[in-house]
Design a protein around this motif. Sequence first.
Motif, PDB file in Angstrom:
ATOM      1  N   MET A   1       0.826  -1.208   0.000  1.00  0.00           N
ATOM      2  CA  MET A   1       0.000   0.000   0.000  1.00  0.00           C
ATOM      3  C   MET A   1       0.859   1.258   0.000  1.00  0.00           C
ATOM      4  N   ALA A   2       1.928   1.247   0.809  1.00  0.00           N
ATOM      5  CA  ALA A   2       2.801   2.418   0.883  1.00  0.00           C
ATOM      6  C   ALA A   2       3.486   2.683  -0.454  1.00  0.00           C
ATOM      7  N   HIS A   3       3.920   1.627  -1.121  1.00  0.00           N
ATOM      8  CA  HIS A   3       4.610   1.807  -2.389  1.00  0.00           C
ATOM      9  C   HIS A   3       3.648   2.225  -3.495  1.00  0.00           C
TER      10      HIS A   3
ATOM     11  N   LEU B   1      11.467   0.354  -6.839  1.00  0.00           N
ATOM     12  CA  LEU B   1      12.503  -0.339  -6.067  1.00  0.00           C
ATOM     13  C   LEU B   1      11.893  -1.034  -4.859  1.00  0.00           C
ATOM     14  N   GLY B   2      10.963  -0.355  -4.200  1.00  0.00           N
ATOM     15  CA  GLY B   2      10.311  -0.960  -3.043  1.00  0.00           C
ATOM     16  C   GLY B   2       9.453  -2.146  -3.423  1.00  0.00           C
ATOM     17  N   LEU B   3       8.702  -2.007  -4.510  1.00  0.00           N
ATOM     18  CA  LEU B   3       7.848  -3.114  -4.958  1.00  0.00           C
ATOM     19  C   LEU B   3       8.676  -4.327  -5.352  1.00  0.00           C
ATOM     20  N   ALA B   4       9.880  -4.091  -5.855  1.00  0.00           N
ATOM     21  CA  ALA B   4      10.764  -5.189  -6.261  1.00  0.00           C
ATOM     22  C   ALA B   4      11.594  -5.718  -5.105  1.00  0.00           C
ATOM     23  N   GLY B   5      11.411  -5.162  -3.901  1.00  0.00           N
ATOM     24  CA  GLY B   5      12.184  -5.612  -2.750  1.00  0.00           C
ATOM     25  C   GLY B   5      13.634  -5.187  -2.801  1.00  0.00           C
TER      26      GLY B   5
END
Length: 230
Positions: A12-14, A170-174
Amino acid sequence: MRPGLHPRGRLMAHICLLLSGAALLLNGLAMLGFLPRRDAAVFSLAVGSVQLALGVGYVATAGAGATPLLTAAGMFLFGLTYLYVGLDVLLRLGSRGLGWFCGMVGGCGLLLATAWLGTDPLLAVLWLCWSALWGLFFASMAAGLGRLDPFIGWALVLTSQVTATLPAFLGLAGMWPREPVVAGLAAAFLAALFVLAGFLARVPARRRVAPRRAGTGHVAVSAGSKAPVS
């Protein structure tokens, strides 16, 4: 994106961050005359509504602790800003109230940057950048420094993808980087983008899009968007 967050909360944050990248870009283009301001205002209204809904869902699933609360605060600050921006333009509210709100949110952004500095230096740098943008909206809309609008528009366009879209992916991809050196490089690059925005703002340019309706004012963002404009 940050340690200690539930996977659904991180998603949700990303997503909120990804939407912010689009909203910042469109509002910047609108301030520069490349898009009708009402078009950007409608998009800001939609993005703000979605972000507030995601923020509520995030609070319901993220659990307790400082990290979730700080993340939720950021989501709500962005969501309310975009919602206010859209309403300010569409209802022709005059932007002064929005300007003072941006000033308050810019101050909150500085506090969030300080809070994240120890655990997520890159996020702290991003909050410093967003706080600067909110501060510019305060100067333009509340302090009457409308001459800053070209600079604000270019700053939004240039920083939108670097501070929101790219970090979101970047966040969604870890792959969210937490090394201080990355934060330092990001800070230097963002500073260079603000300098470039100042240069571009001085370059004469003809208005790209004629106003479709009179009296729509500014459209801005921030992290906002300016109305009868960001």
